[in-house]
Enzyme design. Structure first.
Site, PDB file in Angstrom:
ATOM      1  N   SER A   1     -11.274  -1.467  -0.547  1.00 52.18           N
ATOM      2  CA  SER A   1     -10.161  -1.271   0.651  1.00 52.18           C
ATOM      3  C   SER A   1     -10.201  -1.561   1.608  1.00 52.18           C
ATOM      4  CB  SER A   1      -9.588   0.079   0.144  1.00 52.18           C
ATOM      5  OG  SER A   1      -8.748   0.074  -0.845  1.00 52.18           O
TER       6      SER A   1
ATOM      7  N   HIS B   1      -3.841   5.693   3.698  1.00 53.05           N
ATOM      8  CA  HIS B   1      -4.042   4.741   3.406  1.00 53.05           C
ATOM      9  C   HIS B   1      -3.471   3.414   3.624  1.00 53.05           C
ATOM     10  CE1 HIS B   1      -6.242   1.913   0.551  1.00 53.05           C
ATOM     11  NE2 HIS B   1      -7.192   2.580   0.080  1.00 53.05           N
TER      12      HIS B   1
ATOM     13  N   ASP C   1       0.882  -0.931   0.199  1.00 55.76           N
ATOM     14  CA  ASP C   1       0.167  -0.284   0.022  1.00 55.76           C
ATOM     15  C   ASP C   1       0.820   0.870   0.006  1.00 55.76           C
ATOM     16  OD1 ASP C   1      -2.615   2.164   0.636  1.00 55.76           O
ATOM     17  OD2 ASP C   1      -3.720  -0.029   1.090  1.00 55.76           O
TER      18      ASP C   1
END
Length: 596
Positions: A565, A373, A341
């Site tokens: 996600s 994120h 990520d």
């Protein structure tokens, strides 16, 4: 409510922007039908061939999958005016920059299996650079700075709070490496975010020393004129001091503990410097240094998890008293999940369980996750709720993590960077007991799993007994982009649990992608909560996601997101629990058990 899917893997959208006239399409069909074309098929993405026809002189980044094991295809690329920039041996492929007009000839070569687009990349010798900020006061000297904790109070660096000192000495510690595999350190600089209240006088020259493992190296004196333009808090600025020559640098120096000593012992009694943050800027280039970050610490001890304060619905559904706090303490212990990520913050709810941080993005960026994120995803997998008194806990709160960074500080990445990261994971699966890989990302270009380099790499991990969990995507349609379209991996869609523990009111989230792949595989394989999920995201008031979506802040440490996600790490955490309880399960068995 924010619906953010992933740090999307960028690619050139030629396939969506160009329209082939009907006459040209007929000519193409005739060409395919001709014996000459059948003899030498062009094995390349249609979008790439369109680019070759439209802009033959443009340089384009491609991933070339080979049918041969020698270097003949790489030599051809060089002969065509191209440059090989990276090796992707996991899928017998490489990355290259090549004139677009040369693609058809390359794609007709016998040793080529498939040529596909990649995002633009730098040259192979481009340096990788990151800044790591001190997050604790050091111990090699007695700290004499006033309000020294304000100089290390932010995990991501400057935050406009200052410690200060005149004729004093202090040290600052807890710097974290973000190792680029295959690279060696080429330059190290101390970073000082500071200002002087008034112009400094002759002799007010800070002396900087770096200690590794408590052993001090040679010093560098910074001339006071470096602060001449940084007079007053409104004019605070950043000074870089080159410390490369003070020692022979290795990645393992970070494991041994680095402290930056700031010695102002020669300052005049009335002269001061105010510091916001103390950092290290580290630049690396291709080179041999396999040292660093080999964590051999003992596993987290068994202990109950306090489930009494939990607020997330998915925690209630898991049922800590029935699972986490049984005699076996099924909390994900001894299982490692690799989070591919934007990076992962190594503090707070995740502290002590991130076994390695590696970087596959060549962009200049902060060592910690400035985007946000990846940290949020990791918190869903393994956050222990320490900073919320147990209100917001991940699915597997004792699981170990690998921070595998593929994107920059804005969430941008490339397909080749992700494949390179997966190659490293395969090579290190035994060393770190990597059992699960989470990819909350998708390509922006549709491609068959038969030709997608990303799908190919993930299948190799799967066949090597690593469970791969991926997000379905947030387009809300039946179009599935790699890796969500791969029939082997576990593709996860998102549900809206409506804030209740009962399944009766649950619904598939409107943004969640779905469909049937050309091979007949129905996707997603599973759905999991992905709407209004609250999780760990420290300093979200200054992270890119937090600043873009301020209404999603629960406070400065916890945040709310929606998307597939968020659903994928729910399943990755569940897989970690399952593998702790039944460690001999293969990926196929894990997938069967979860679906059954």
């Amino acid at each position: 409510m924010m619906e953010y899917s992933k740090n999307q893997v960028k690619s050139i959208n030629w396939g969506r922007q160009l329209r082939i006239p009907l006459v040209l399409l007929s000519l193409l069909l005739l060409a395919v039908a001709s014996p000459a074309a059948l003899a030498k098929p062009i094995r390349a993405q249609a979008a790439l061939l369109q680019m070759a026809a439209a802009q033959p002189g443009a340089r384009v980044a491609v991933i070339v999958q080979k049918q041969v094991r020698d270097q003949s295809v790489e030599e051809l690329v060089t002969g065509l005016g191209g440059l090989v920039t990276n090796d992707l041996s996991i899928i017998n492929a490489f990355v290259a920059e090549i004139p677009a007009g040369a693609v058809p000839e390359l794609a007709k070569t016998e040793g080529v299996r498939w040529v596909s687009l990649d995002a633009p990349v730098s040259q192979s010798v481009a340096p990788a650079t990151f800044v790591s900020w001190a997050s604790t006061v050091g111990s090699v000297v007695v700290n004499g700075f006033t309000n020294a904790t304000a100089m290390v109070d932010s995990t991501i660096g400057p935050n406009a709070t200052y410690g200060y000192g005149g004729n004093v000495v202090g040290s600052f510690a807890d710097f974290e490496a973000e190792i680029t595999p295959g690279n060696a350190i080429s330059k190290v600089e101390v970073v000082l975010r500071a200002y002087a209240p008034v112009t400094l006088n002759s002799g007010d020259d800070p002396k900087l020393t770096i200690a590794v493992g408590g052993v001090k190296g040679s010093s560098v004196t910074l001339n006071h004129h470096a602060f001449d333009t940084f007079i007053g808090a409104a004019n605070a600025g950043t000074v870089y001091v080159d410390m490369t020559s003070t020692r022979s640098w290795q990645w393992s120096d970070f494991d041994n503990g680095i402290e930056v000593i700031v010695d102002q012992g020669k300052f005049g009694k009335a002269d001061y410097l105010y510091y916001d943050a103390i950092g290290l800027r580290v630049t690396s280039i291709p080179g041999n240094d396999p040292s660093g970050n080999t964590d051999t610490s003992s596993p987290t001890p068994d202990a109950p998890v306090d489930a009494s304060q939990q607020l997330n619905v998915y925690n209630s559904v898991i049922g800590a008293s029935q699972l986490w706090n049984t005699a076996n303490y099924v909390q994900g212990k001894n299982v490692t999940v690799a989070v591919v990520d934007s990076g992962v913050a190594t503090t707070g709810d995740l502290k002590g369980r991130i076994k390695k941080s590696v970087n596959f993005n060549q962009a200049y960026h902060d060592a910690k996750d400035l985007f946000g994120h990846g940290t949020f995803v990791a918190g869903i997998v393994a956050g222990n709720g320490a900073n919320s008194q147990g209100k917001y806990i991940g699915v597997a709160p004792k699981t170990n993590l690998l921070n595998v960074r593929v994107s920059d500080d804005n969430g941008g990445s490339t397909e080749s960077a992700v494949v390179g990261a997966l190659q490293w994971i395969l090579q290190n699966k035994q060393k770190y007991n990597i059992r699960v890989v989470n990819l909350s990302l998708n390509s922006t270009m549709a491609q068959s799993y038969h030709t997608s380099p990303l799908d190919a790499a993930l299948e190799i991990l799967w066949f090597n007994k690593i469970v791969v969990v991926v997000s379905a995507g947030n387009n809300g349609t039946s179009t599935l982009y790699p890796p969500a379209n791969d029939p082997f991996v576990i593709t996860v869609g998102a549900t809206d649990d409506k804030g209740t523990a009962t399944l009766l009111d649950d619904a598939v989230a409107s943004f969640s992608a779905y469909g049937v792949t050309p091979a007949g595989a129905v996707k997603p394989d599973l759905v999991a909560p992905g709407k209004n999920i609250i999780g760990y995201l420290p300093e979200n008031n200054v992270l890119k996601i937090g600043m873009a979506h301020p209404v999603n802040r629960i406070n400065t440490t916890y945040f709310k997101m929606s998307g597939t996600s968020m659903a994928a790490p729910m399943v990755s955490g569940a897989v970690a629990l399952l593998l702790q309880a039944k460690p001999t399960l293969t990926p196929d068995q894990v997938k069967y058990v979860l679906k059954a």
